[in-house]
Design an enzyme around this catalytic site. Sequence first.
Site, PDB file in Angstrom:
ATOM      1  N   ASP A  13       5.431 -10.222  29.850  1.00  0.00           N
ATOM      2  CA  ASP A  13       5.783 -10.628  31.203  1.00  0.00           C
ATOM      3  C   ASP A  13       7.257 -10.287  31.458  1.00  0.00           C
ATOM      4  OD1 ASP A  13       4.451 -12.910  33.344  1.00  0.00           O
ATOM      5  OD2 ASP A  13       6.593 -12.483  33.502  1.00  0.00           O
ATOM      6  N   HIS A  18      -5.267 -11.934  35.854  1.00  0.00           N
ATOM      7  CA  HIS A  18      -4.445 -11.897  34.639  1.00  0.00           C
ATOM      8  C   HIS A  18      -4.403 -13.268  34.007  1.00  0.00           C
ATOM      9  CE1 HIS A  18      -1.815 -12.805  38.069  1.00  0.00           C
ATOM     10  NE2 HIS A  18      -1.096 -13.532  37.245  1.00  0.00           N
TER      11      HIS A  18
HETATM   12  P1  5GP Z   1       1.169 -15.249  38.567  1.00  0.00           P
HETATM   13  O1  5GP Z   1       2.336 -15.905  39.238  1.00  0.00           O
HETATM   14  O2  5GP Z   1       0.403 -14.369  39.545  1.00  0.00           O
HETATM   15  O3  5GP Z   1       0.264 -16.192  37.801  1.00  0.00           O
HETATM   16  O4  5GP Z   1       1.781 -14.326  37.447  1.00  0.00           O
HETATM   17  C1  5GP Z   1       2.300 -13.076  37.714  1.00  0.00           C
HETATM   18  C2  5GP Z   1       3.212 -12.729  36.565  1.00  0.00           C
HETATM   19  O5  5GP Z   1       3.462 -11.359  36.603  1.00  0.00           O
HETATM   20  C3  5GP Z   1       4.571 -13.426  36.635  1.00  0.00           C
HETATM   21  O6  5GP Z   1       4.760 -14.199  35.454  1.00  0.00           O
HETATM   22  C4  5GP Z   1       5.566 -12.278  36.747  1.00  0.00           C
HETATM   23  O7  5GP Z   1       6.726 -12.499  36.002  1.00  0.00           O
HETATM   24  C5  5GP Z   1       4.774 -11.103  36.207  1.00  0.00           C
HETATM   25  N1  5GP Z   1       5.109  -9.817  36.782  1.00  0.00           N
HETATM   26  C6  5GP Z   1       5.194  -9.509  38.112  1.00  0.00           C
HETATM   27  N2  5GP Z   1       5.489  -8.208  38.280  1.00  0.00           N
HETATM   28  C7  5GP Z   1       5.576  -7.681  37.028  1.00  0.00           C
HETATM   29  C8  5GP Z   1       5.855  -6.362  36.548  1.00  0.00           C
HETATM   30  O8  5GP Z   1       6.081  -5.411  37.286  1.00  0.00           O
HETATM   31  N3  5GP Z   1       5.887  -6.199  35.198  1.00  0.00           N
HETATM   32  C9  5GP Z   1       5.630  -7.231  34.328  1.00  0.00           C
HETATM   33  N4  5GP Z   1       5.679  -6.959  33.017  1.00  0.00           N
HETATM   34  N5  5GP Z   1       5.358  -8.468  34.755  1.00  0.00           N
HETATM   35  C10 5GP Z   1       5.339  -8.699  36.083  1.00  0.00           C
END
Ligand code: 5GP
Length: 113
Positions: free
Chosen positions: A30, A99
């Site tokens: 992440d 995810h």
């Molecule tokens: P959500 O908030 O949808 O459950 O989690 C999305 C996750 O994706 C977040 O923890 C954020 O840090 C991660 N994330 C968003 N964009 C990117 C990216 O471009 N690369 C990586 N490695 N992680 C990302």
Amino acid sequence: MADCVFCRIASGDLKARIVRETPELVAFMDLNPQAPTHILIIPRKHTASLAACKAEDEALLGKIQLLAAEIAAELGVSGGFRLVTNCGRGAGQSVDHLHYHLLGGRRMNWPPG
Ligand code: 5GP
Ligand code: ZN
């Protein structure tokens, strides 16, 4: 989907620190880690969230969990890790490609925030 950040990571179009790849799944670090170990596990196939999954995704969802346990063991956090998927804005989902967060390396509190 060309405008989906996780589809772009899965296709190699966008760089990420990849931990594991299988024909169906990609695991990568992440960008904004919330624990010493914070890995995202995604299917290569674009699916918006767990709520959008269908019966045909049953095996894929099982594979995600088994891969998470394997990675946790490899990274030495198998004694205490959390696997979570945020489903919908109200639960904190910010990327609309299914995810799972694999979190470990620190004490996990309950209830979660
Ligand atoms: P959500 O908030 O949808 O459950 O989690 C999305 C996750 O994706 C977040 O923890 C954020 O840090 C991660 N994330 C968003 N964009 C990117 C990216 O471009 N690369 C990586 N490695 N992680 C990302
Ligand atoms: Zn996608």
